[in-house]
Structure formats: C-alpha cells, structure tokens
Design an enzyme around this catalytic site. Structure first.
Site, PDB file in Angstrom:
ATOM      1  N   GLY A  42       7.590   4.761  12.671  1.00  0.00           N
ATOM      2  CA  GLY A  42       6.272   4.767  12.053  1.00  0.00           C
ATOM      3  C   GLY A  42       5.188   3.995  12.755  1.00  0.00           C
ATOM      4  N   ASN A  67      -3.569  -1.482  16.168  1.00  0.00           N
ATOM      5  CA  ASN A  67      -4.868  -1.339  15.518  1.00  0.00           C
ATOM      6  C   ASN A  67      -5.979  -1.309  16.564  1.00  0.00           C
ATOM      7  OD1 ASN A  67      -3.403  -1.570  13.188  1.00  0.00           O
ATOM      8  ND2 ASN A  67      -4.494  -3.334  12.372  1.00  0.00           N
ATOM      9  N   CYS A  96       1.907  -1.176  13.928  1.00  0.00           N
ATOM     10  CA  CYS A  96       1.032  -0.249  14.631  1.00  0.00           C
ATOM     11  C   CYS A  96       0.106  -0.981  15.593  1.00  0.00           C
ATOM     12  CB  CYS A  96       0.199   0.545  13.626  1.00  0.00           C
ATOM     13  SG  CYS A  96       1.147   1.789  12.709  1.00  0.00           S
ATOM     14  N   HIS A 149      -4.023   3.715  15.989  1.00  0.00           N
ATOM     15  CA  HIS A 149      -4.913   4.301  14.982  1.00  0.00           C
ATOM     16  C   HIS A 149      -6.150   3.453  14.737  1.00  0.00           C
ATOM     17  CE1 HIS A 149      -3.840   1.464  11.770  1.00  0.00           C
ATOM     18  NE2 HIS A 149      -2.564   1.643  12.079  1.00  0.00           N
ATOM     19  N   TYR A 159       0.849  -1.191   0.000  1.00  0.00           N
ATOM     20  CA  TYR A 159       0.000   0.000   0.000  1.00  0.00           C
ATOM     21  C   TYR A 159       0.890   1.248   0.000  1.00  0.00           C
ATOM     22  CZ  TYR A 159       0.965  -0.199   5.042  1.00  0.00           C
ATOM     23  OH  TYR A 159       1.589  -0.281   6.258  1.00  0.00           O
TER      24      TYR A 159
END
Length: 447
Positions: free
Chosen positions: A334, A358, A356, A338, A319
């Site tokens: 990074g 989630n 991340c 989120h 992506y």
C-alpha cells in the site's frame, strides 16, 4: 497513507488487477487467445540454401550405384497419428543435400533451419496440438539426381492443458524498468524448454535474461540494465504443442506488442526528505517530501510503479476510505507517491506518513501525469529492509542473481532480428548501476 492491496481477480480466463481498469495499460493482461493466431490454411515453402521420432526413406530411381545411394528421410513417418508435438519435423538426406521443404498445415507457418552441410532440416518450434501436417521434401545427389518424399501425419490431442497470461497489454506503454511477466496455470517442470520457446524482438539492441520467481508458475524477462526509452517490443511464446511437464501441453501460442515510453526515474531519500525525478534522461525536479514515520518506515529498494488512480480511497490508522489525489502505487502493501496537501509544512524536514511518499500538490500531479507502469522508484536512506515480492521487486536482484534464477543460466541478446541465447561471459562489460541505467546491488538493505 497506505492501502491494503487487493487480490487477483479472474475475468475471461485471465488474471487482472482491478477489473474496472483492465482495459487500460495499468494492469492489462492478455491471454493466448489474444495472441492473434493465424488459423487460415497455408502452404509454407522454405527455400533452403544454407545452413528427430521415426522416419522412412525413399531412394532415387533409375540410377546407377552412386545415385541409388541418395536417400531421403522424413520424420514423423507418413500415416503417423498421435505424434508428440515436441518431436518437430526432421528431414534428412543421405549421400545428398536437402534442397526444398514444403509444410502444409491448417495452423501457422512452420519455420526451420538447415544444418551445416545441408543434410538435415529441422523445424524450429514445437508442432501444434490436434493438427494435420503434410511435408514434401526434395534432395539432390551426385549426377544431378533428385528424390522427393511426402509424409502426412497428425499430432496428438492432449488431455491435460495449461494457459499462459501476460501482464503487458497490446500496444500499451510501460516504464524502463518493466519486466515481461508471464504466469502459467499449471506447475512448470521443464523450465529450460519453456525459456527456449520464447522470442523477443526489440527495436533497440539489449541484453537480458529469463528468470523464475518463487515457485514454478511465474516467469519474467528483465534487461540487464533498464530498457532504452522508446524501445518497441514484440514477444512471442511458442506454447502450442510445448509440454511444460510430462503430458501437460499448451494449445495456443501467445504474442504481444508493447512500447517502452519516456524514461521516468525517481530516487526518494527518507533521510534527506527529498525526491529527485529524472525525465527523458534529465533532472526534472528536486522535490521536498515526507515519508514513513518511525513506526511505519518506507523501506529501501528499487520498486516499479504498478497502478495509479485519482483519487485512491485509503484506509489506515484513524481514517477509512479517505480520498487521496494523484496516487501512484509502488508496493502491494500500500505505498504510493501521492498528493499530500495536508503535510506540505512537514515535507522537506520531517517524516509523518504511514509509509507513502507525500508530495506537494503541483509536484504530485506532474508526476502522476507522466507515470506509466514499470517506472523505477528507488527508496534510499531508510532503516527498513525492502521486502521481496512486495510489489514488482525485480530490480532487487543483481544481474548474477537473475542468471541464477534462469533454468538455462544464459543471457538473451535481443534486437530487430529477434533474440538468441548467449553465454553471460560473452556479454561485454558489467551491468551499469548509475541512476539512469539500473540500481546498485542490495540497495533494498537497511541504511
């Protein structure tokens, strides 16, 4: 998802994160010129009732042997030029006591202290560069005799200078883990002198320490435990006239004011697939999450939130520039907390992200709305070791490690009346390691 961290940008002599966000509390940077220097002419009269370069003396006139022994010395001497600002001002009385000192200058006030016995007064901070000073002092001795002396002099104009930048923004709000972050434009070799040139005033009493990061240009202050929520903080760096290395002087003081907001603390378990959120000292939520898959593990450690955007454009395997809602960053490499509406089915059971954390849409929006820079985020249960300096990793350091990185190796007690250096052994009790007060030592290591 992950996003490669952008580099530092320069704007108006100050480093900023994301120039489009430079006016918000997320990544705001202030310089010494923003420090609200007082440049109006003033005469500062210091009335002395309690408890140094070269000097000349003046004796009391028209008195007998006892009174004639009263002498008054002022350093720097009258007519001196190119005075080193680090000398400060010293007033000394021989066979008497210093009663009054008046300092007139075009710069800010010149505070000082009178030593035990009342015989020596010395200015507290370095004198300013390129400045003219007039000192008038009075001493008294036996028989009520007095002597007054005046000295006028000028400080040097440096050929080599430095600037200092502070991350905190004026009257902005930060999380309970936020360190005071300073960055110098030139290497610092006189580290202890720099630490002693700072004052911190806090609305609530606390203990902390100054400490140097890797290299010799970054200096932070961190409390021993998390800041008490709703603490008002004022910082003053007396850099004008301070030499950080031989011949390298500051030409402006730096002040800043900010506030510690509501306590917002996250502990996210990569093994248990949950995230506990404490707000204002109480458990707000126990939310299902999904963290980094085996090839992209979310590393252990206590991080601090850095910035947030809605959305954030993320790029990763498969992506590019994908808009991710309600993203709060906590590492430079990074990692974010989120909204991950696409992985709700896996949240609470399986790790499927690229590093991340989630979170479900409603939970992520609530966290996003509450978050400030400097909110602690602790990752536990991971097979991956947290990397020092991948984000604001100040809480990777145990209290004793913070003190070892200080040039003075001293603790700082701060409160409504300012700050003082104290021996760490004089600070009562150990550092607290409960969820609401600070992390356990070495929690960045692999589980």
């Amino acid at each position: 998802m992950r996003l490669k961290a952008p580099g530092w940008a320069s704007a108006g002599g100050a480093n900023v994160r994301d120039s489009g966000e430079s006016r918000s509390r997320w990544g705001t940077v202030a310089t010494g010129r923003r420090a609200r220097l007082s440049l109006t002419a003033m005469a500062v009269i210091l009335s002395l009732s309690a408890a140094a370069c070269s000097a000349t003396a003046v004796a009391a006139r028209g008195a007998g042997p006892a009174a004639s022994a009263l002498r008054l010395f002022i350093s720097p001497t009258d007519g001196s030029a190119n005075v080193s600002p680090g000398c400060g001002i010293t007033v000394t009385a021989s066979h008497g006591r210093v009663r009054r000192v008046t300092v007139t200058t075009s710069g800010s006030a010149v505070p000082g202290t009178l030593g035990a016995g009342g015989t020596v007064w010395h200015s507290t901070w370095p004198l300013h560069t390129s400045a003219h000073y007039t000192v008038t002092a009075t001493a008294s001795g036996p028989g009520g005799k007095t002597v007054t002396q005046t000295s006028s002099f000028a400080t040097l104009t440096p050929s080599r200078t430095y600037t200092v930048m502070i991350t905190e923004g004026y009257q902005q709000t930060y999380g309970v883990g936020m360190p005071i972050k300073l960055k110098f434009s030139q290497p610092v070799t006189r580290r202890a002198a720099v630490e002693r040139a700072m004052q911190i005033t806090t609305s609530k009493p606390l203990v902390g320490a100054w400490y140097w990061l890797d290299g010799n240009r970054e200096l932070n202050f961190r409390p021993r435990n998390y800041w008490p929520q709703h603490t008002r903080v004022s910082f003053a760096g007396h850099f004008d006239g301070l030499a950080i290395a031989p011949g390298v002087y500051g030409t402006a003081d730096l002040t800043q004011q900010f506030t510690i907001g509501n306590s917002l603390i996250v502990v996210a378990s990569t093994a248990g697939h949950y995230m506990k959120v404490w707000y204002k000292g109480k458990l707000l939520g126990h939310w299902p999450i999904s963290t980094g898959k085996a090839a992209y593990p979310t590393a252990n450690g206590t991080y601090l939130t850095i910035d947030k955007h809605n959305p954030t454009l993320m790029t990763g395997p498969g992506y590019k520039n994908f808009p991710v809602p309600y993203a709060v960053r906590f590492t430079w490499s990074g990692n974010y907390i989120h909204d991950a509406y696409w992985s709700v089915a896996q949240q609470g059971s399986t790790n499927v992200s690229f590093g991340c954390v989630n979170v479900a849409p409603a939970d992520s929006r609530l966290y996003y709305d509450l978050a400030n820079p400097g909110d602690p985020v602790t990752i536990i249960g991971s097979p991956a070791v947290g990397q020092w300096r991948d984000g604001w990793t100040d809480w990777f350091l145990a209290w004793n490690q913070v003190l070892l990185r200080s040039a003075t190796h001293m603790a700082v007690e701060a409160g409504p009346d300012g700050s003082t250096f104290v021996s760490p052994s004089a600070v009562p009790g150990p550092a607290l390691t409960s969820t609401l007060h600070g992390p356990k030592p070495d929690n960045y290591l692999a589980s």
